[in-house]
Write a protein that holds these residues in place. Structure first.
Motif, PDB file in Angstrom:
ATOM      1  N   GLY A 238     -14.011  77.863  14.182  1.00  0.00           N
ATOM      2  CA  GLY A 238     -13.786  78.091  15.613  1.00  0.00           C
ATOM      3  C   GLY A 238     -14.559  77.099  16.465  1.00  0.00           C
ATOM      4  O   GLY A 238     -14.042  76.576  17.461  1.00  0.00           O
ATOM      5  N   GLU A 239     -15.778  76.807  16.071  1.00  0.00           N
ATOM      6  CA  GLU A 239     -16.564  75.828  16.816  1.00  0.00           C
ATOM      7  C   GLU A 239     -15.998  74.423  16.634  1.00  0.00           C
ATOM      8  O   GLU A 239     -16.029  73.605  17.566  1.00  0.00           O
ATOM      9  N   VAL A 240     -15.494  74.135  15.424  1.00  0.00           N
ATOM     10  CA  VAL A 240     -14.839  72.844  15.214  1.00  0.00           C
ATOM     11  C   VAL A 240     -13.642  72.716  16.141  1.00  0.00           C
ATOM     12  O   VAL A 240     -13.413  71.658  16.753  1.00  0.00           O
ATOM     13  N   ALA A 241     -12.870  73.786  16.264  1.00  0.00           N
ATOM     14  CA  ALA A 241     -11.698  73.765  17.149  1.00  0.00           C
ATOM     15  C   ALA A 241     -12.103  73.581  18.610  1.00  0.00           C
ATOM     16  O   ALA A 241     -11.449  72.840  19.366  1.00  0.00           O
ATOM     17  N   HIS A 242     -13.178  74.255  19.062  1.00  0.00           N
ATOM     18  CA  HIS A 242     -13.657  74.089  20.438  1.00  0.00           C
ATOM     19  C   HIS A 242     -14.062  72.639  20.695  1.00  0.00           C
ATOM     20  O   HIS A 242     -13.776  72.077  21.764  1.00  0.00           O
ATOM     21  N   GLU A 243     -14.746  72.022  19.718  1.00  0.00           N
ATOM     22  CA  GLU A 243     -15.172  70.638  19.887  1.00  0.00           C
ATOM     23  C   GLU A 243     -13.960  69.706  19.970  1.00  0.00           C
ATOM     24  O   GLU A 243     -13.937  68.769  20.789  1.00  0.00           O
ATOM     25  N   ALA A 244     -12.946  69.957  19.152  1.00  0.00           N
ATOM     26  CA  ALA A 244     -11.735  69.134  19.197  1.00  0.00           C
ATOM     27  C   ALA A 244     -11.021  69.302  20.542  1.00  0.00           C
ATOM     28  O   ALA A 244     -10.484  68.325  21.091  1.00  0.00           O
ATOM     29  N   LEU A 245     -11.013  70.521  21.065  1.00  0.00           N
ATOM     30  CA  LEU A 245     -10.376  70.752  22.365  1.00  0.00           C
ATOM     31  C   LEU A 245     -11.073  69.956  23.457  1.00  0.00           C
ATOM     32  O   LEU A 245     -10.422  69.290  24.275  1.00  0.00           O
ATOM     33  N   ALA A 246     -12.401  70.006  23.476  1.00  0.00           N
ATOM     34  CA  ALA A 246     -13.146  69.268  24.505  1.00  0.00           C
ATOM     35  C   ALA A 246     -12.964  67.761  24.333  1.00  0.00           C
ATOM     36  O   ALA A 246     -12.884  67.018  25.323  1.00  0.00           O
ATOM     37  N   ARG A 247     -12.886  67.287  23.099  1.00  0.00           N
ATOM     38  CA  ARG A 247     -12.768  65.857  22.855  1.00  0.00           C
ATOM     39  C   ARG A 247     -11.416  65.303  23.314  1.00  0.00           C
ATOM     40  O   ARG A 247     -11.343  64.180  23.822  1.00  0.00           O
ATOM     41  N   HIS A 248     -10.349  66.058  23.149  1.00  0.00           N
ATOM     42  CA  HIS A 248      -9.004  65.522  23.382  1.00  0.00           C
ATOM     43  C   HIS A 248      -8.361  66.035  24.675  1.00  0.00           C
ATOM     44  O   HIS A 248      -7.207  65.688  24.944  1.00  0.00           O
ATOM     45  N   MET A 249      -9.074  66.843  25.422  1.00  0.00           N
ATOM     46  CA  MET A 249      -8.499  67.336  26.674  1.00  0.00           C
ATOM     47  C   MET A 249      -8.161  66.193  27.632  1.00  0.00           C
ATOM     48  O   MET A 249      -7.054  66.184  28.229  1.00  0.00           O
ATOM     49  N   PRO A 250      -9.017  65.185  27.824  1.00  0.00           N
ATOM     50  CA  PRO A 250      -8.645  64.079  28.732  1.00  0.00           C
ATOM     51  C   PRO A 250      -7.385  63.346  28.262  1.00  0.00           C
ATOM     52  O   PRO A 250      -6.530  62.990  29.065  1.00  0.00           O
ATOM     53  N   GLN A 251      -7.265  63.110  26.978  1.00  0.00           N
ATOM     54  CA  GLN A 251      -6.078  62.425  26.470  1.00  0.00           C
ATOM     55  C   GLN A 251      -4.832  63.260  26.730  1.00  0.00           C
ATOM     56  O   GLN A 251      -3.768  62.725  27.103  1.00  0.00           O
TER      57      GLN A 251
END
Length: 454
Positions: A300-313
């Motif tokens: 779940g934390e991995v998914a949260h980090e991926a969401l924050a990383r790719h939200m601008p893209q």
């Protein structure tokens, strides 16, 4: 190609070792045979002498032979034997102490005795008050032994020749397959393609030939794959470089506007940058230089980090990026590498989704999934979706796909973490890419922070 035939070659060493073993065995057998034969001849000679003296005693008792007029007794001689008719006292003086004692106690004796420095074998009996002593020259006995010795020597010589032939054949039978493997290996190292080796001989030699054939076949496959990979990479590197160069020349010739040329150059440079990054990542995986530390990880934390990383893209592409991680999602994985693999999947999904589309990151125990509503993948392409450049070649013209290496890297990372990556898709309705790991209890939340800050 030079074949080794010197003193250090396997065939020579085997030949010398087997020949030496057989030679030593032959010498030992010859020595033992000579000793046993000599002993057998001596026993037979004494038995024959005993039988003769028994006959003489019987004849003497029936028809006594005079001892002679001298006090020394009577001596009769033939070419090979001596017969003495003596008093018991005279016989005891003639015989050795042990023989004299046997004659007194048993009335009979046999053995060897020296008479005036000449060796004799003897048999003595008491009969009719006289002592009958029959002697035979030991030298004549040696003459009887010589034919046997010659026969043994001839047999040993024949055995030595046969031993050398057997040693040569055995050495060649063992060394020839090994030599073939060595020559084929040298040929393979020089870049040639040797023919498959015949699988024959003993179990070990058959295994050696089979292992070499499998190695050669695998090496050829690897070389073919490497050549195909380099050709494909060269092509993929050439495409953005050609576009950059073309627009740079067009800009210099004022054929296109600076804004248009800059846009294309920036886009192609980004593609070139992604391609080089993916190649480096893939090279690290092939060298097994990636540090993969498996431990209990909260997906779940991995998914949260991926969401924050790719939200601008996602916002730049006009795609809705959402997260579905309602509860704990523990797994045995490497948090940083799981984030890297998930990021590749999310980036591909965003790039392939149309404006206004949705990409969802789903985290459940032991599983991370990326769901998109893009154009999907044809059923016949699903089994090869994680091959390098396969989807790029299939859809690169119609879709804004990436470098062609991202999914291959995801598969390598999943395997390194003892997991796997799967894909399901419906053409025209989207795809689901999933990373699957071994489920585990959710760890302390502070652990993941340490993983992602390496």
């Amino acid at each position: 190609m030079t074949r080794l035939r010197g003193p250090h070659s396997l065939r020579t060493r085997l030949f010398l070792g087997i020949a030496a073993t057989l030679a030593v065995s032959t010498v030992v057998m010859l020595a033992v045979g000579a000793i046993l034969t000599r002993q057998s001849l001596d026993r037979d000679a004494r038995k024959a002498l005993d039988r003769q003296v028994d006959l003489i005693v019987a004849q003497h008792e029936a028809n006594p032979l005079p001892r002679g007029e001298t006090t020394l007794g009577r001596f009769l001689a033939t070419e090979q034997e001596r017969l003495a008719i003596l008093t018991p006292t005279q016989a005891e003086l003639l015989l050795p102490d042990q023989g004299a004692e046997k004659l007194r106690s048993n009335g009979r004796a046999d053995g060897t005795v020296d008479v005036h420095g000449e060796p004799f074998i003897y048999a003595a009996r008491l009969g009719s008050g006289d002592a009958i002593v029959l002697l035979r020259s030991a030298r004549n006995q040696s003459a009887d032994w010589n034919p046997f010795l010659v026969g043994l020597a001839i047999a040993a010589a024949i055995g030595a020749v046969l031993a050398a032939i057997v040693a040569f054949l055995l050495a060649r039978a063992v060394a020839q397959p090994v030599t073939r493997v060595a020559e084929a290996s040298r040929s393979l190292a020089e870049g040639e393609s040797p023919e498959p080796l015949p699988v024959e001989g003993s179990t070990e030699l058959r295994q050696l030939s089979t292992a070499f054939n499998e190695l050669s076949e695998e090496l050829h496959r690897a070389q073919d794959a490497e050549r195909a990979f380099l050709l494909t990479v060269s092509h993929e590197l050439k495409t953005p470089l050609t576009a950059i160069r073309g627009h740079a020349e067009a800009l210099a010739d004022s054929v296109v506007s600076p804004e248009r040329a800059g846009e294309v150059i920036e886009r192609e440079a980004q593609r070139l940058e992604r391609l080089i990054k993916d190649l480096l990542d893939l090279a690290r995986l092939r060298r097994r230089s990636f540090d993969v530390t498996l431990r209990a990880t909260d997906l779940g934390e991995v998914a949260h980090e991926a969401l924050a990383r790719h939200m601008p893209q996602a916002q730049d592409y006009g795609v809705n990026l959402v997260l579905n991680a309602d509860g704990p999602a523990g797994a045995i994985a490497d948090g940083g590498r799981a984030l890297q693999a998930l990021s590749n999947l999310v980036e591909n999904a965003i790039r392939c989704s149309s404006e206004g589309g949705t990409v969802a990151i789903v985290a459940t125990p032991g599983r991370l999934a990326v769901v998109d509503d893009g154009p999907g993948i044809e059923p016949e392409d699903l089994d090869r979706a994680f091959e390098r450049f396969y989807l790029w070649e299939r859809y690169g013209v119609a879709r804004p796909v990436g470098s062609g290496l991202g999914l291959a890297i995801v598969a390598e990372l999943a395997t390194a973490m003892r997991g796997r990556v799967t894909v399901t898709s419906t053409p025209g309705h989207g795809s689901v890419f999933a990373l699957e790991f071994e489920p585990a209890p959710v760890p302390d939340h502070t652990a993941y922070a340490r993983l992602t800050q390496r």
